[in-house]
Design a protein around this motif. Structure first.
Motif, PDB file in Angstrom:
ATOM      1  N   ASP B 171       0.838  -1.207   0.000  1.00  0.00           N
ATOM      2  CA  ASP B 171       0.000   0.000   0.000  1.00  0.00           C
ATOM      3  C   ASP B 171       0.872   1.255   0.000  1.00  0.00           C
ATOM      4  N   GLU B 175       0.997   3.933  -3.020  1.00  0.00           N
ATOM      5  CA  GLU B 175       0.708   5.338  -2.723  1.00  0.00           C
ATOM      6  C   GLU B 175       1.831   6.239  -3.239  1.00  0.00           C
ATOM      7  N   ILE B 249      -6.062   4.870  -2.557  1.00  0.00           N
ATOM      8  CA  ILE B 249      -5.611   3.475  -2.546  1.00  0.00           C
ATOM      9  C   ILE B 249      -6.623   2.579  -1.820  1.00  0.00           C
ATOM     10  N   ILE B 260      -4.068  -2.738  -5.743  1.00  0.00           N
ATOM     11  CA  ILE B 260      -2.842  -2.268  -5.080  1.00  0.00           C
ATOM     12  C   ILE B 260      -1.608  -2.889  -5.719  1.00  0.00           C
TER      13      ILE B 260
END
Lengths: 107, 429
Positions: B171, B175, B249, B260
């Motif tokens: 994640d 991001e 996300i 993701i």
């Protein structure tokens, strides 16, 4: 109210969510077994109940967004991912353990 | 609904549904698969060699705690031959880091690993509490992030360790990729996707063994293994996680959980298209120290509310702020050059522009090839003459006597400038 009309459940908050609920991780609750329409109460109902009745913090959006549990918060029903249990439509049973874990907070 | 059975052992009740492939697993199979995948990542990328001494950047949070637990397990199970050490950074924020450091101390006992804690005060002469006193509650994340990256390197060097692993997860990487895409930062896009930065010649390499691990699975792993971890919000940046890249996300994951890893893989593919002279990837070890930007950066190591550097989403907010500042950057340059040219107020201007300075420095650095050197002041790795940490420190140290100086000088020109600067800060905030 007789015990037939309420069910005991255990709700837990971790991963930072406990901050929204008076810094209490475990909440033993006695909830009505039926909602206003007479349907069995489910997780969706519980989430709203928690927001309205249990949350000590005004920042509701940290728990619920657009009527749903905020993305990034995991919900475990008796240790199982709620996605395996029908998510918000899961009908609560006596002594269920519902755990809300935030993945959003830092360490 | 009848309980589903584990797709792997087909005997136990499934408790986990994997985001990447919807596979339903029981607790034991999930833990085994999660560990096996980290092992696979480590093996296929040749991350470690037998005898390596590895520092685990440990904050006491979920990511670094899971990383420490998994590395200990795998090191013993597969005979990696690693010497594992916990390395924690004490930013010096009363009431915040104290508790999480207690968690790390417990982890050191639980995992039987030595623990080293390095403090901002001993490294820089400033605790974050003191920095905030000078800088204020806005913009101090810049300092914290820049200091932390160098602190991990310095801590590792103190221990004679050349490899630091951090708990960045899929994640975090996704991001960071989105943020770097949005701002068109190709060098950082390339570096942020690679599992290891730095090479054999580097003083300290960095890697992220959990790069392909979903944050959701990390939390579930910690939950089912009953790991002892700590959750907190930085006092100076509460709710930093509400940054919009983080939200994006998480929303993507809600709609399509595989998104993701898709973003991570796409980022890797895009990174391959970036020419080497732009990425400086062969010498990329420097980026942790000085190329990482004040606002959201490649390693995500500056995330507010995380010590080992989990990107928290506050970086996105910082980036948005930066984008807004960029829009006004050119006019601001002109605004400031006039009084500077006039000479008298030089010192004051430095002070006034201190917190915003890194942004200005960086905005002119885009897509310039980056080469490694050492900082003239502190001798640590840097791509600029003076590393970012020293630049910030210089500003801070000049700010110390700020109070006395400012009271007696009150010229029209500079107060106008100050008002302008405050306007910028407000608009950006």
């Amino acid at each position: 109210m007789s015990s037939e009309n309420t069910i005991p459940i255990l709700v837990e908050f971790t991963g930072g969510l406990e901050m929204l609920f008076g810094d209490e991780r475990k909440h033993k609750l006695s909830i009505p077994s039926k909602d206003e329409q007479g349907n069995a109460v489910n997780i969706g109902w519980l989430v709203k109940y928690l927001c309205d009745k249990v949350m000590k913090d005004s920042r509701k959006e940290m728990f619920v967004l657009d009527g749903h549990v905020r993305p990034g918060i995991l919900v475990l029903i008796n240790d199982a991912d709620w996605e395996l249990e029908g998510e918000a439509s899961y009908a609560l049973l006596p002594n269920d353990n519902i755990l809300f874990v935030s993945t959003l907070h830092g360490g | 609904m009848a309980p589903a059975l584990c797709a792997n052992c087909k005997t136990s009740r499934a408790l986990i549904i994997r985001p990447k492939n919807h596979q339903k697993l029981c607790k034991e199979c999930f833990i085994a698969v999660f560990e096996a995948e980290i092992h696979h990542t480590i093996i296929t990328t040749s991350l470690f060699s037998p005898g390596d001494k590895i520092a685990i950047g440990a904050s006491g949070g979920k990511d670094s705690t899971v990383l420490a637990s998994v590395l200990k397990t795998l090191n013993e199970r597969h005979n990696y031959g690693l010497e594992l050490v916990l390395l924690s950074i004490d930013e010096g924020i009363k009431g915040y880091r104290d508790d999480s450091l207690e968690t790390v101390k417990r982890n050191a006992v639980q995992y039987d690993m030595p623990l080293k804690i390095v403090g901002y005060d001993e490294l820089y002469g400033w605790t974050m509490d003191q920095v905030v006193e000078v800088i204020g509650k806005k913009g101090n994340c810049t300092y914290c992030g820049v200091f932390r990256r160098q602190a991990l390197d310095r801590g590792a060097k103190m221990l004679g360790i050349k490899h630091v692993v951090t708990g960045h997860n899929a994640d975090d990487v996704a991001e960071t990729i989105l943020m770097n895409l949005l701002r068109g930062d190709l060098p950082r896009l390339a570096r942020s996707t690679s599992i290891v930065t730095g090479d054999a010649t580097s003083d300290v390499r960095r890697s992220k063994p959990l790069k392909y691990a979903y944050e959701k699975e990390i939390v579930l792993y910690a939950h089912h293994k009953k790991l002892d971890y700590f959750t907190t919000e930085c006092l100076y940046s509460p709710e930093a996680f509400r940054g919009s890249a983080r939200s994006l996300i998480k929303n993507l994951e809600r709609v399509r959980p595989s998104a993701i890893l898709d973003v991570v893989r796409s980022g890797e593919d895009m990174a391959k298209l970036v020419p080497e002279e732009v990425t400086g990837i062969s010498q990329c070890k420097s980026q942790k120290v000085s190329l990482s930007s004040a606002d959201g950066e490649d390693e995500g190591a500056g995330g507010c509310g995380s010590a080992n550097g989990r990107s928290s989403g506050g970086e996105m907010a910082a980036m948005e702020k930066k984008l807004q500042q960029d829009e006004t950057a050119s006019s601001r340059e002109i605004d400031m050059s006039n009084p500077i040219a006039s000479g008298q107020n030089h010192d004051r201007l430095i002070k006034k522009t201190g917190p915003i300075k890194p942004v200005r420095i960086e905005s002119s650095k885009k897509l310039v090839g980056q080469t490694l050197g050492t900082c003239k002041t502190c001798g640590y790795m840097s791509s600029q003459e003076i590393c970012k940490a020293c630049t910030l420190l210089e500003g801070l140290n000049k700010n110390r006597p700020k109070m006395e100086i400012e009271i007696d000088v009150e010229e029209e020109e500079s107060s106008t400038l100050r008002r302008r600067m405050e306007g910028v800060a407000l608009a950006a905030g």
